[in-house]
Scaffold this motif. Structure first.
Motif, mmCIF file in Angstrom:
data_model
loop_
_atom_site.group_PDB
_atom_site.id
_atom_site.type_symbol
_atom_site.label_atom_id
_atom_site.label_comp_id
_atom_site.label_asym_id
_atom_site.label_seq_id
_atom_site.Cartn_x
_atom_site.Cartn_y
_atom_site.Cartn_z
ATOM 1 N N LEU A 191 21.809 8.159 47.015
ATOM 2 C CA LEU A 191 23.181 8.204 46.377
ATOM 3 C C LEU A 191 22.877 8.636 45.035
ATOM 4 O O LEU A 191 23.777 9.704 44.576
ATOM 5 C CB LEU A 191 23.863 6.886 46.494
ATOM 6 N N ALA A 192 21.827 8.039 44.325
ATOM 7 C CA ALA A 192 21.794 8.402 42.936
ATOM 8 C C ALA A 192 21.466 10.092 43.026
ATOM 9 O O ALA A 192 21.955 10.906 41.807
ATOM 10 C CB ALA A 192 20.636 7.962 42.225
ATOM 11 N N LEU A 193 20.534 10.488 43.750
ATOM 12 C CA LEU A 193 20.259 11.997 43.682
ATOM 13 C C LEU A 193 21.658 12.836 43.947
ATOM 14 O O LEU A 193 21.851 13.858 43.349
ATOM 15 C CB LEU A 193 19.323 12.361 44.987
ATOM 16 N N VAL A 194 22.526 12.570 44.906
ATOM 17 C CA VAL A 194 23.619 13.047 45.127
ATOM 18 C C VAL A 194 24.736 12.978 43.831
ATOM 19 O O VAL A 194 25.041 14.208 43.651
ATOM 20 C CB VAL A 194 24.537 12.443 46.318
ATOM 21 N N LEU B 287 23.724 5.772 57.539
ATOM 22 C CA LEU B 287 23.110 6.828 58.112
ATOM 23 C C LEU B 287 23.106 8.236 57.540
ATOM 24 O O LEU B 287 22.165 8.915 57.476
ATOM 25 C CB LEU B 287 23.662 7.090 59.459
ATOM 26 N N LEU B 288 24.153 8.473 56.657
ATOM 27 C CA LEU B 288 24.228 9.722 55.897
ATOM 28 C C LEU B 288 23.133 9.706 54.889
ATOM 29 O O LEU B 288 22.345 10.595 54.528
ATOM 30 C CB LEU B 288 25.512 9.835 55.368
ATOM 31 N N LEU B 289 23.100 8.400 54.312
ATOM 32 C CA LEU B 289 22.260 8.288 52.914
ATOM 33 C C LEU B 289 20.601 8.386 53.573
ATOM 34 O O LEU B 289 19.992 8.819 52.964
ATOM 35 C CB LEU B 289 22.615 7.067 51.921
ATOM 36 N N ASP B 290 20.617 7.528 54.676
ATOM 37 C CA ASP B 290 19.168 7.587 55.154
ATOM 38 C C ASP B 290 18.726 9.159 55.649
ATOM 39 O O ASP B 290 17.487 9.576 55.473
ATOM 40 C CB ASP B 290 19.218 6.934 56.791
ATOM 41 N N THR B 291 19.568 9.874 56.211
ATOM 42 C CA THR B 291 19.235 11.381 56.619
ATOM 43 C C THR B 291 18.973 12.156 55.198
ATOM 44 O O THR B 291 17.876 13.089 55.274
ATOM 45 C CB THR B 291 20.438 11.930 57.275
ATOM 46 N N GLU C 5 23.689 12.914 40.923
ATOM 47 C CA GLU C 5 23.078 13.662 39.753
ATOM 48 C C GLU C 5 23.598 15.329 39.937
ATOM 49 O O GLU C 5 23.423 16.218 39.112
ATOM 50 C CB GLU C 5 21.566 13.502 39.911
ATOM 51 N N ARG C 6 23.647 15.665 41.390
ATOM 52 C CA ARG C 6 23.950 17.039 41.574
ATOM 53 C C ARG C 6 25.252 17.413 41.889
ATOM 54 O O ARG C 6 25.706 18.574 41.670
ATOM 55 C CB ARG C 6 23.354 17.268 43.070
ATOM 56 N N ILE C 7 26.356 16.507 41.766
ATOM 57 C CA ILE C 7 27.620 16.874 41.810
ATOM 58 C C ILE C 7 28.103 16.907 40.496
ATOM 59 O O ILE C 7 27.791 16.109 39.668
ATOM 60 C CB ILE C 7 28.533 15.851 42.811
ATOM 61 N N LYS C 8 29.235 17.656 40.280
ATOM 62 C CA LYS C 8 29.850 17.945 39.054
ATOM 63 C C LYS C 8 31.306 17.210 39.197
ATOM 64 O O LYS C 8 31.985 17.440 40.099
ATOM 65 C CB LYS C 8 30.255 19.425 38.727
ATOM 66 N N ILE C 9 31.514 16.176 38.207
ATOM 67 C CA ILE C 9 32.786 15.508 38.226
ATOM 68 C C ILE C 9 33.570 15.872 36.958
ATOM 69 O O ILE C 9 33.252 15.842 35.901
ATOM 70 C CB ILE C 9 32.483 13.934 38.163
ATOM 71 N N ASP D 138 15.763 11.002 53.855
ATOM 72 C CA ASP D 138 14.689 11.711 54.606
ATOM 73 C C ASP D 138 14.486 12.953 54.257
ATOM 74 O O ASP D 138 13.156 13.585 54.203
ATOM 75 C CB ASP D 138 14.860 11.817 56.099
ATOM 76 N N ALA D 139 15.438 13.845 54.328
ATOM 77 C CA ALA D 139 15.353 15.364 53.927
ATOM 78 C C ALA D 139 14.846 15.486 52.485
ATOM 79 O O ALA D 139 14.047 16.473 52.237
ATOM 80 C CB ALA D 139 17.095 15.816 53.888
ATOM 81 N N GLU D 140 14.958 14.592 51.543
ATOM 82 C CA GLU D 140 14.543 14.636 50.171
ATOM 83 C C GLU D 140 13.260 13.811 49.801
ATOM 84 O O GLU D 140 12.791 13.857 48.905
ATOM 85 C CB GLU D 140 15.583 14.101 49.173
ATOM 86 N N ASP D 141 12.599 13.201 51.034
ATOM 87 C CA ASP D 141 11.545 12.481 51.042
ATOM 88 C C ASP D 141 11.489 11.407 49.880
ATOM 89 O O ASP D 141 10.531 11.244 49.086
ATOM 90 C CB ASP D 141 10.190 13.567 50.840
ATOM 91 N N VAL D 142 12.568 10.811 49.815
ATOM 92 C CA VAL D 142 12.650 9.868 48.906
ATOM 93 C C VAL D 142 11.883 8.762 49.098
ATOM 94 O O VAL D 142 11.682 8.225 50.156
ATOM 95 C CB VAL D 142 14.080 9.296 48.966
ATOM 96 N N GLN D 143 11.067 8.166 48.147
ATOM 97 C CA GLN D 143 10.282 7.049 48.155
ATOM 98 C C GLN D 143 10.521 5.866 47.184
ATOM 99 O O GLN D 143 11.185 6.031 46.337
ATOM 100 C CB GLN D 143 8.838 7.538 47.777
ATOM 101 N N VAL D 144 10.284 4.637 47.608
ATOM 102 C CA VAL D 144 10.571 3.585 46.909
ATOM 103 C C VAL D 144 9.218 2.906 46.128
ATOM 104 O O VAL D 144 8.347 2.469 47.165
ATOM 105 C CB VAL D 144 11.277 2.679 47.745
ATOM 106 N N SER D 145 8.955 3.025 45.092
ATOM 107 C CA SER D 145 7.786 2.271 44.538
ATOM 108 C C SER D 145 7.706 0.697 44.641
ATOM 109 O O SER D 145 8.844 0.013 44.878
ATOM 110 C CB SER D 145 7.594 2.448 43.179
ATOM 111 N N ASP D 146 6.710 0.066 44.590
ATOM 112 C CA ASP D 146 6.528 -1.344 44.483
ATOM 113 C C ASP D 146 7.469 -1.967 43.416
ATOM 114 O O ASP D 146 8.113 -2.906 43.487
ATOM 115 C CB ASP D 146 5.146 -1.940 44.322
#
Length: 148
Positions: A112-115, A53-57, A117-121, A60-68
């Protein structure tokens, strides 16, 4: 939720059977009851749904699209793991009505990949780490062959 718990329990039973063990033998070795295992599986399923649910939200917020191509890529991987031809695997998904679930998995993976990319580890010394560092090698080492 019950369906997800049953699915996880069946997957666990299948894995045990592959190594020649039964659920009863596993329970005995772990000194657990079936009710305790059910409770653990319920907890895991609940956490899994919360993460979805968190990743779906986020998707949606980031308008993530999946290509064919991305969807096809995932179908190829899953078909390969299942030991069937991609078209046969896809046809089974369509017949069972679960193709949308695979699509959702791909979309959540991209979110998840977007997240990530944005966090610093950083490591304990404060040095910044990237995903390749965490995987233990370069991205080239993790490429896979799609020709099989």
């Amino acid at each position: 939720m019950r369906e997800e718990v049953d699915h996880r329990k069946q997957a666990m039973t299948d894995q045990l059977e592959r190594i020649g063990a039964s659920l009863e033998e596993y329970l005995s070795a772990e000194e657990k009851t079936e009710e305790q295992i059910d409770a653990e599986l319920t907890e895991a399923a609940t956490e899994g749904v919360k993460i979805q649910l968190l990743l779906d939200t986020l998707a949606d917020a980031e308008d993530v699209q999946v290509s064919d191509d991305e969807f096809g890529h995932e179908i190829m991987h899953r078909a390969q793991r299942a030991g069937v031809q991609p078209q046969q695997y896809y046809d089974q998904l369509v017949r069972s009505g679960t193709a949308g679930a695979i699509f959702g998995d791909v979309r959540r993976g991209k979110a998840l990949a977007l997240v990530m990319e944005r966090i610093k580890i950083t490591d304990s010394a404060g040095n910044e780490l990237n995903m390749d560092d965490l995987r233990g090698g370069s991205a080239d080492e993790h490429d896979h062959d799609h020709d099989h």
